[in-house]
Structure formats: C-alpha cells, structure tokens
Design a protein around this motif. Structure first.
Motif, mmCIF file in Angstrom:
data_model
loop_
_atom_site.group_PDB
_atom_site.id
_atom_site.type_symbol
_atom_site.label_atom_id
_atom_site.label_comp_id
_atom_site.label_asym_id
_atom_site.label_seq_id
_atom_site.Cartn_x
_atom_site.Cartn_y
_atom_site.Cartn_z
ATOM 1 N N PRO A 118 0.948 8.688 -2.449
ATOM 2 C CA PRO A 118 0.127 9.614 -1.645
ATOM 3 C C PRO A 118 -1.220 9.046 -1.233
ATOM 4 O O PRO A 118 -1.835 9.560 -0.308
ATOM 5 N N ASN A 119 -1.672 7.985 -1.894
ATOM 6 C CA ASN A 119 -2.970 7.390 -1.557
ATOM 7 C C ASN A 119 -2.850 6.213 -0.598
ATOM 8 O O ASN A 119 -3.818 5.465 -0.412
ATOM 9 N N ALA A 120 -1.692 6.051 0.036
ATOM 10 C CA ALA A 120 -1.462 4.874 0.878
ATOM 11 C C ALA A 120 -2.467 4.773 2.015
ATOM 12 O O ALA A 120 -3.018 3.699 2.283
ATOM 13 N N ALA A 121 -2.717 5.872 2.728
ATOM 14 C CA ALA A 121 -3.637 5.803 3.870
ATOM 15 C C ALA A 121 -5.032 5.400 3.425
ATOM 16 O O ALA A 121 -5.723 4.639 4.127
ATOM 17 N N ARG A 122 -5.473 5.885 2.266
ATOM 18 C CA ARG A 122 -6.794 5.497 1.763
ATOM 19 C C ARG A 122 -6.838 4.021 1.385
ATOM 20 O O ARG A 122 -7.852 3.343 1.597
ATOM 21 N N MET A 123 -5.753 3.517 0.813
ATOM 22 C CA MET A 123 -5.706 2.092 0.484
ATOM 23 C C MET A 123 -5.787 1.245 1.747
ATOM 24 O O MET A 123 -6.503 0.235 1.797
ATOM 25 N N ILE A 124 -5.046 1.652 2.772
ATOM 26 C CA ILE A 124 -5.092 0.924 4.043
ATOM 27 C C ILE A 124 -6.490 1.020 4.645
ATOM 28 O O ILE A 124 -7.057 0.019 5.114
ATOM 29 N N THR B 166 0.810 -1.217 0.000
ATOM 30 C CA THR B 166 0.000 0.000 0.000
ATOM 31 C C THR B 166 0.845 1.270 0.000
ATOM 32 O O THR B 166 0.379 2.335 -0.390
ATOM 33 N N GLY B 167 2.094 1.174 0.460
ATOM 34 C CA GLY B 167 2.867 2.349 0.807
ATOM 35 C C GLY B 167 2.685 2.662 2.284
ATOM 36 O O GLY B 167 1.826 2.081 2.962
ATOM 37 N N LEU B 168 3.499 3.553 2.796
ATOM 38 C CA LEU B 168 3.382 3.966 4.193
ATOM 39 C C LEU B 168 2.286 5.011 4.323
ATOM 40 O O LEU B 168 2.115 5.861 3.445
ATOM 41 N N PRO B 169 1.536 4.975 5.434
ATOM 42 C CA PRO B 169 0.355 5.852 5.553
ATOM 43 C C PRO B 169 0.728 7.313 5.797
ATOM 44 O O PRO B 169 1.084 7.703 6.904
ATOM 45 N N VAL B 170 0.623 8.111 4.745
ATOM 46 C CA VAL B 170 0.828 9.557 4.859
ATOM 47 C C VAL B 170 -0.532 10.247 4.866
ATOM 48 O O VAL B 170 -1.553 9.651 4.514
ATOM 49 N N ARG B 171 -0.536 11.502 5.253
ATOM 50 C CA ARG B 171 -1.787 12.241 5.389
ATOM 51 C C ARG B 171 -2.602 12.195 4.101
ATOM 52 O O ARG B 171 -2.082 12.507 3.026
ATOM 53 N N PRO B 172 -3.888 11.822 4.177
ATOM 54 C CA PRO B 172 -4.682 11.634 2.959
ATOM 55 C C PRO B 172 -4.807 12.882 2.108
ATOM 56 O O PRO B 172 -4.951 12.785 0.890
ATOM 57 N N HIS B 173 -4.734 14.076 2.718
ATOM 58 C CA HIS B 173 -4.935 15.278 1.918
ATOM 59 C C HIS B 173 -3.740 15.585 1.020
ATOM 60 O O HIS B 173 -3.818 16.459 0.154
ATOM 61 N N LEU B 174 -2.625 14.837 1.163
ATOM 62 C CA LEU B 174 -1.497 15.044 0.266
ATOM 63 C C LEU B 174 -1.888 14.774 -1.180
ATOM 64 O O LEU B 174 -1.428 15.466 -2.097
ATOM 65 N N ALA B 175 -2.724 13.761 -1.385
ATOM 66 C CA ALA B 175 -3.125 13.425 -2.755
ATOM 67 C C ALA B 175 -3.853 14.596 -3.406
ATOM 68 O O ALA B 175 -3.623 14.909 -4.583
#
Length: 392
Positions: free
Chosen positions: A362-368, A169-178
């Motif tokens: 950038p979408n890692a947190a949403r994927m998780i 997924t990538g590491l969970p970064v803040r969703p608004h980054l995308a």
C-alpha cells in the motif's frame, strides 16, 4: 524553489492514469513545495494505436499475444518517438520539470530520447503498472525503474536495464490506502483483514451476507455479462453482487436488462467510490489489470480472475496466482469457485485474503514519490526554456 515533477501517462485503459495520479498525490504529500503535473500524452496516431489494440484483443487475441511476445526492435522504438515527439516536447517545454515520471512506456521512452538529443540532464523514472515488465519499459538512459517484485526486477535486468537503477516498490496505488488499512486495523470489529474479512469466523452460516464485487476496469472489458450470470446462478439468498461497469453504458444497460430482476444484484456505472466498494467486498471478480489488482492486494481482497487479455494480463494473472491471492476462473468454473470460497470453504477464502495482504504494497506510491523527489533535488535545471528538437 518548487520541485517540478512531470508525470506522463497515456490513454490505454484507466490504470496508467490512476497510477499517475497516485504518484502525483504522493509527491505532494511528501513535499509541500512540489508541483506535480499529470499529462496524458495524446496524438492522433496514438489514438489509432489504442483503438487497434482494443480491436485486436477482442477479435484476434492470438495475433496480439504473438506481437506482445516479440522483442522490441529499433524501428518500433523509432516509431514511438515519431508518434509522441511533438506532444512530449510540448509538455516538457511548458512544464520545465526537474524530473519526469512515466506510467506508460511510450511517452516516457520518447522523453528519454528527446532529452538525450537535446543534452538535457532531466532524470526519467519508469513507474511500471503491471506485475511483469514488457521490453518497451526499458530505454537507454532511464534514471530509475520502479517495479512490482524481485522477479520483475530480474526480468528488467534481463531485458537490458541497469541493475543499479532498478528498485522494487510495488505498483503505485492510491496513497490513502495505507491510512485506510491502518484505520481498519484499529477497529476491533474489523477483524485482521478489514471490515468484511469475517467469513472464516462465521463458517458457512447461510444468512450472513457474502459480498462480491465484479468489475472490468474503467472500460468495462471482459466477459462481464457471462460472469454476472455465473454468479447469480448460485442459489444462496445471502449473495450480494455489485457490478461496476465503468464508462461502458452499453454494458450497464445489458446487465440491467438481463439480470435486473434479481434483488441480490446492484449495477453501477462509473464511480469514484471503487475503493469503498472493494473494501466492503469479501471477493473481487475482475480482469487482471495491474493497478486494480494491486489495490486489491493492498486491501487484502482475494480475487477470482476472468479470462485474462493476451499479453500483460496473462502475465499479471500468473503472478497473482503464484502469490496465492487469486485464482483464474473461466466460464462455468466461476460458479463453482465462488460457491466453494463464499459458502462451502470460507477458510480457503481467508487464506487467499491473508496471501493478498502479504503480497500487497500500500505504500508503493510513496516509495516511488520519495525516489522521484530525491532525483529531482539532484537535478540541475538549466536557465531559460527547454529546447528539444524532433527526430530527423
């Protein structure tokens, strides 16, 4: 009925808590009826472990490196469960979650064991916060592992994780980054990488500002004063250096005292505007913490990495260098590397920025969050309070 997500973190640096908040925000954005609760697991012994960790990496880093590389034994796992069984049990009994997410392996691993002993069918998700997994992330019964890359996924399987339960997924970064990235791409003046990815077009014009962001995580760790001196040794007036000291007030005072007379320098303490400063930077100089560097990748910001802490930061640095988005610059080499990238060869800086964008997720947190919500909806909540017995 609301979906309840319990996200367990721990106070070992600020990255685990930032990752937990990112996943909570993403869960809420994907489901209006989601109740996502972030709990930083705390105990007196865990606090002692955290202080011992900081002391070791400062005074005897070689020993910590060797300890980090040791296989995770059964007695060590038992110790983690004993230390965290009470706070984790209290959190589960209070929140009665449909799914549990761990952004630190200690409380999440304790939750897996306690739930299994109580015969509770609550799935536990491990959301890794470094680019390379440590053995403590792997526990029997984990429902899903969310990791940074295919290489990290293969390492998890090698360490004993079920391959069918590992996803990249990538590491969970803040969703608004995308959304910030989408906005910057719609701005004609932003260029291909963001507001300040302009040096390749300008060449080495001496008067164009070169913006460098220097930080050492929320605790202001690493050789930050030495890095400030190395960067301010550059003679160019076009340099703009911003230093974020986090909660380290002593560091802020030292840098201000030693270098405050240089008009090219801005010194900040703790700030909620890290992302804004990162977006404005042409170059990030930092210790290789997982979440900070994942945010830089997502934003397409190239990096010079200061002396990595032993263990996880060394592995993070290795991964980041392999992507082409970063270099490790120690001591005097920092001055030379910054001079090359910012003034002599901005084309190389642009290539690193492009490598960062290619590696960023950038979408890692949403994927998780999507995976967490899917597991939660399949989880059956038993009526009544959760009963978990501590280990004997």
């Amino acid at each position: 009925m609301p979906v309840r997500v319990l996200i367990l973190s721990a106070d070992f640096g600020s990255g685990h808590q930032a990752a937990a908040k990112a996943i909570a925000d993403a869960c809420r954005s994907l489901s209006a009826d989601c109740e996502a609760i972030v709990v930083p697991s705390q105990s007196a012994l865990l606090g002692l472990f955290a202080r011992a960790y900081l002391w070791q990496i400062k005074h005897i880093p070689g020993l910590y490196r060797r300890l980090y590389q040791l296989p995770v034994s059964r007695p060590l796992r038992t110790l983690v469960i004993l230390v965290l069984s009470k706070p984790v049990r209290r959190s589960v009994e209070k929140e009665r979650p449909d799914v549990i997410v761990g952004t630190h392996p200690f409380p999440a691993g304790a939750a897996v064991c306690l739930l299994r002993r109580a015969r509770r069918q609550v799935p536990v998700v491990m959301a890794l916060t470094d680019f390379a997994p440590h053995g403590f992330w792997v526990w029997p019964g984990v429902a899903r592992y969310c990791c940074a890359s295919p290489a990290a996924a293969a390492d998890l399987v090698r360490r004993g994780a079920d391959a069918a339960r590992v996803i990249v997924t990538g590491l969970p970064v803040r969703p608004h980054l995308a959304e910030l990235i989408r906005q910057s791409r719609r701005e004609p003046s932003a260029g291909p990488g963001g507001p300040n990815r302009h040096l390749a077009d300008q060449g080495s014009a001496p008067n164009s500002p070169r913006r460098v962001l220097l930080m050492g995580g929320g605790l202001g760790l690493g050789p930050i004063p030495e890095a400030v001196g190395a960067l301010l040794a550059l003679p160019q007036a076009a340099l703009r250096l911003t230093v974020i000291c986090g909660r380290n007030e002593a560091l802020k005072e030292e840098i201000t005292r030693r270098f405050g007379g240089d008009p090219r320098l801005t010194v900040l303490g703790f700030t909620d505007a890290v992302i804004e400063h990162m977006r404005a930077a042409d170059l990030l100089v930092t210790k290789p913490g997982g979440i900070t560097c994942a945010e830089a990748l997502a934003l397409g910001v190239p990096m010079l990495l200061l002396d990595p802490l032993p263990g996880h930061e060394e592995e993070n640095a290795r991964y980041l260098v392999e992507t082409g988005a970063a270099r490790v610059a120690r001591g005097p080499a920092l001055t030379a590397a910054a001079s090359e990238l910012l003034f002599a060869r901005p084309d190389r800086l642009a290539a690193m920025a492009e490598a960062a964008r290619q590696a960023g997720q950038p979408n890692a947190a949403r994927m998780i969050a999507a995976e967490v919500l899917a597991l939660a909806k399949r989880s059956c909540r038993a009526p009544g309070s959760v009963r978990i017995t501590p280990p004997s």
